[in-house]
Design an enzyme around this catalytic site. Structure first.
Site, mmCIF file in Angstrom:
data_model
loop_
_atom_site.group_PDB
_atom_site.id
_atom_site.type_symbol
_atom_site.label_atom_id
_atom_site.label_comp_id
_atom_site.label_asym_id
_atom_site.label_seq_id
_atom_site.Cartn_x
_atom_site.Cartn_y
_atom_site.Cartn_z
ATOM 1 N N CYS A 1 -17.399 -0.857 106.302
ATOM 2 C CA CYS A 1 -16.401 -1.735 105.694
ATOM 3 C C CYS A 1 -17.078 -2.626 104.656
ATOM 4 O O CYS A 1 -18.151 -3.165 104.907
ATOM 5 C CB CYS A 1 -15.754 -2.595 106.779
ATOM 6 S SG CYS A 1 -14.548 -3.760 106.133
ATOM 7 N N LEU A 2 -16.440 -2.777 103.501
ATOM 8 C CA LEU A 2 -17.011 -3.619 102.443
ATOM 9 C C LEU A 2 -17.110 -5.084 102.889
ATOM 10 O O LEU A 2 -17.893 -5.842 102.335
ATOM 11 C CB LEU A 2 -16.168 -3.522 101.166
ATOM 12 C CG LEU A 2 -16.139 -2.149 100.481
ATOM 13 C CD1 LEU A 2 -15.181 -2.163 99.294
ATOM 14 C CD2 LEU A 2 -17.524 -1.723 100.033
ATOM 15 N N HIS B 1 -6.734 -3.647 108.305
ATOM 16 C CA HIS B 1 -7.007 -4.873 107.539
ATOM 17 C C HIS B 1 -5.721 -5.647 107.286
ATOM 18 O O HIS B 1 -5.675 -6.867 107.412
ATOM 19 C CB HIS B 1 -7.631 -4.537 106.175
ATOM 20 C CG HIS B 1 -9.118 -4.398 106.199
ATOM 21 N ND1 HIS B 1 -9.966 -5.387 106.652
ATOM 22 C CD2 HIS B 1 -9.928 -3.385 105.801
ATOM 23 C CE1 HIS B 1 -11.228 -4.982 106.538
ATOM 24 N NE2 HIS B 1 -11.229 -3.767 106.024
#
Ligand code: NI
Length: 177
Positions: free
Chosen positions: A96-97, A142
């Site tokens: 995940c960024l 998210h």
């Protein structure tokens, strides 16, 4: 509801509490929304990501962008997306960024249907398996305030404890300054 400026938006990192805020439905489809999606696509490309959701830039909105394998130059924006499970499961490495340094094996549904609105408010439906199905599930998580760190098992937390600790420390430092 939408920001006046988008050029100053940046990707935020776990454990920033804004990642936990569930996204609100988007009702207005205007130029600001288009500008926001464009900025998210830009950030996704800069970070070599395959998806990015609005909570990751601190906005609690039901919006994410993703790029489909095979059409890597054509990222798509998904507004108010809903998923339908079409069967199967697949376990594969996921990152995940907003949680750099953490990659964990995550179990996902293998085949997924999606119903969402585009940037003009038009509904569309797609179906995917493999990487894109995984990206959709990750990004809808998210939009519901869920990050892969929340999905980690006890063992995975122990394995990734250094990366988790570093993210916590970076968050504390950023809040002090
Ligand atoms: Ni993510």
């Amino acid at each position: 509801m939408l920001p006046e400026r988008v050029d100053n938006l940046e990707i935020i990192r776990w454990p920033d509490p804004r990642l936990k805020a569930p996204g609100k439905r988007i009702e207005v489809f205007d130029e600001r929304l288009k500008a926001l999606a464009d900025r998210m696509i830009e950030l996704m490309h800069e970070s070599n990501g395959v998806g990015l959701a609005a909570p990751q830039i601190g906005l609690n909105l039901q919006l994410f962008v993703a790029r489909a394998p095979g059409q890597m130059d054509e990222p798509l924006a998904y507004v108010n997306a809903e998923l339908t499970e079409r069967g199967g499961t697949i376990t594969s490495e996921e990152g995940c960024l907003s949680a750099p340094g953490i990659t964990i094996k995550t179990k996902r549904v293998g085949k997924i249907g999606i119903r969402a609105q585009d940037l003009k408010g038009e509904y569309f439906e797609q179906e995917a398996d493999g990487l894109l199905a995984r990206v959709w599930q990750h990004e809808v998580d998210h939009c519901n305030g869920v990050v892969i760190v929340d999905r980690m098992s006890r063992l995975q937390r122990i394995t990734c404890r250094r990366a988790i600790q570093e993210l916590k420390e970076a968050h504390e430092q950023a809040n002090q300054s």
